[in-house]
Enzyme design. Sequence first.
Site, PDB file in Angstrom:
ATOM      1  N   GLU A 276       0.835  -1.014   0.015  1.00 23.62           N
ATOM      2  CA  GLU A 276       0.017   0.175  -0.088  1.00 23.62           C
ATOM      3  C   GLU A 276       1.003   1.214  -0.063  1.00 23.62           C
ATOM      4  O   GLU A 276       2.144   1.154   0.023  1.00 23.62           O
ATOM      5  CB  GLU A 276      -0.809   0.055   1.224  1.00 23.62           C
ATOM      6  CG  GLU A 276      -0.243  -0.022   2.539  1.00 23.62           C
ATOM      7  CD  GLU A 276      -1.023  -0.097   3.727  1.00 23.62           C
ATOM      8  OE1 GLU A 276      -0.926   0.401   5.019  1.00 23.62           O
ATOM      9  OE2 GLU A 276      -2.153  -0.925   3.639  1.00 23.62           O
ATOM     10  N   HIS A 319      -3.978   3.308   8.290  1.00 23.85           N
ATOM     11  CA  HIS A 319      -2.736   2.709   9.137  1.00 23.85           C
ATOM     12  C   HIS A 319      -1.826   3.829   9.430  1.00 23.85           C
ATOM     13  O   HIS A 319      -1.794   4.840   8.816  1.00 23.85           O
ATOM     14  CB  HIS A 319      -1.990   1.652   8.134  1.00 23.85           C
ATOM     15  CG  HIS A 319      -2.734   0.226   8.005  1.00 23.85           C
ATOM     16  ND1 HIS A 319      -2.696  -0.434   6.916  1.00 23.85           N
ATOM     17  CD2 HIS A 319      -3.655  -0.472   8.711  1.00 23.85           C
ATOM     18  CE1 HIS A 319      -3.453  -1.364   6.668  1.00 23.85           C
ATOM     19  NE2 HIS A 319      -3.716  -1.269   8.091  1.00 23.85           N
TER      20      HIS A 319
END
Length: 709
Positions: A276, A319
Amino acid sequence: MLRQLLRGGAPPHPPRSRAFRISARRGGLAYEDTIGNLKIGRDTRVIFQGFTGMSVRSMVFSYTLAGSSTFAYVYVYVDINTVSAKATSNAKESLAWGTNIVGGVTPGKNTEHLGLPVLPSVREAMQKLKPHATGIYVAAHQAPAAIEEAIEAEVPLIVAVAEHIPVHDLLRIHSMLHTQSKSRLVGANSPGIISAVGRCRIGFQPLPCFMPGRVGIVAKSGTLSYEAVASTTRAGLGQSLCIGMGGDVLAGTRFVDALNIFEHDDDTEGIVLIGEIGGDAEMEAADWIKEYRKRSSNPKPISAVIGGVNVAPGRVMGHAGAFTLPGEPDALAKVKRLQDAGVTIVNHPAKFGEAMKTLLGGSGRASSGAATTGASQRRGMHMTRRVRPAVRSQVSNFASQKRNLHIRENLAFDLLRERGINASEYSGKGRKRILAVGIDRANMSPCIIASPATNDQDPHVEAKKFPFDYIKGFEPSQIPVIAEHLQLGGTAKESLAKLINSLVGLYMQKEAFLLETHFVERLGDLKVVGAHFGFDDAAFRSTKRQGDIHALRRVEDEDAQEIEAEKDGIVYIKLAGDGNIGTLVNGAGLAMNTVDALADAGGKAANFLDTGGKATSETVKKSFQVILQDERVKVIFVNIFGGLTLGDMIANGVLLAFKELEMRLPVVVRIRGTNEAEGQKIIAESGLPLQAFDDFEEAAAKAIELADR
């Protein structure tokens, strides 16, 4: 802004409760020599730190033997900040699955638990129980000390699952790790590591998804890894070893470390990589893969997905490490580098099963099969090569970069003036240069970032990083080299030293993750004319450190809906443009991927929304309330993977929200994983205008159809 750069950001020296003593490098060995400790299996002896105490991320489970030997597991995700379950539950489940847990550690206790010994310290546990690995099941504010204790005791593998560990605590820990060659860290902010072949789980992965088999998986995202596991199980392939790199700013184990294990692992025949935005670990992995394919006559096939193609620029996407700093590659750049290395890209993890079957067949590795238990679960799904726009460079916006707490520029100027630094608004005179203190994610250390020009003045000039050890601090000997790179006159070196020392001091003392300044040189002196300061809110939220800095937050500068969602532990980001599909997802990685995959299918998401693994009926209702405030939204797309979240619980939450909020918008619900059949049945029999799917593409197509009516 910086064109080449920051790989992360933040450090102070919070007080420590005990002295840390660790030997220097032994015989030239280094942290890289601990990679082999990742290879776990049936013989791996595991201890739990926090064995009898409260767990950071834990699961309460029950099972029945409904006429067969198949366990039906029920998972309840427990919020990190409101922990109410014990690590005992996780230990029981892992033991039943086959994990060789030999005991645990709880400070002050010397007793027995679950028929296993409980010792008061990790050092004593190492002497008496001789573990190969430890799972750390304590809250974020306790985790740093627990990790340090495990390093001191030289436990070979340390698995830290906690989110929200302060960045500076992790910087200190990484400085320690890189002075030794005995202990390897997995995490933090990781679901852990699990060997399906060896029946060894150290973490909180949903066991019903796993099946012993052939595919090795390494992932930043927990929810996307569970999707990948379920997909390879449904395809009859199963898994060998699954490593959670985790979504933290500073990961103890990176993609390349996992790839080195998979290359030489006889159980692993194919590899899945889930990345990501944030950092350059995927770029490093792509370079490794390119070299691997050159040196191997029959390389193992590799497939990957990268989340964050359609992120909100400058925002943290759930995150802690899912944000792109100036100069870091964006998601498209990572995809291109991986494709150039021969990696097959999919746009959704549900496609990994069929993708890997095709790749394994083409590689001549299709002879060995996994257990057939997964074949009966197989569902129709196909892999598509993602049609992507041309790779774009990461555009930096000095004012919009946002992670945790960013303070107003005038307040940043005040902090500098308090330290004797000349700081005021840019008058338009003088060449602006960049000087910053941030995190070098690759070196796991703080660094000075310097550029002789800002991006708006010369977009071709690249910034350079000058890393320094977190514990030893910045070395003044680097100042001449930095001055030369900045193209400063000789008389300005003294002012440069003062500015660097002030920034480093502020960075360490106030737990910043990024202190970026623009300055001009005037008559041999330096004047700061721009300041972009970010501080780590985990230090405040987990331990209440840095209250004075966090008192500088101005909520009136932020989006009201985002603040409202934050109060309920929901990460909500309104996306710019004409998006008309509201998204509600559990897990940051899955939420990013949902936005991306909708775009690939021709849809436009209006928001990013991560309920977190703690999704409950109440958080689903709160999420609907936030989404409904966006007048652009024409349909709500609920995408839940029930690894740690119950499918039927989510379905009931959707019904609750639909009725109590008197909703008029159509809702499409995709439920997969734990209790998916029950959840889909609840939706189907509700009598409400709800539509349930288990296939992502079908659900996305319906959501897009309804949004475009």
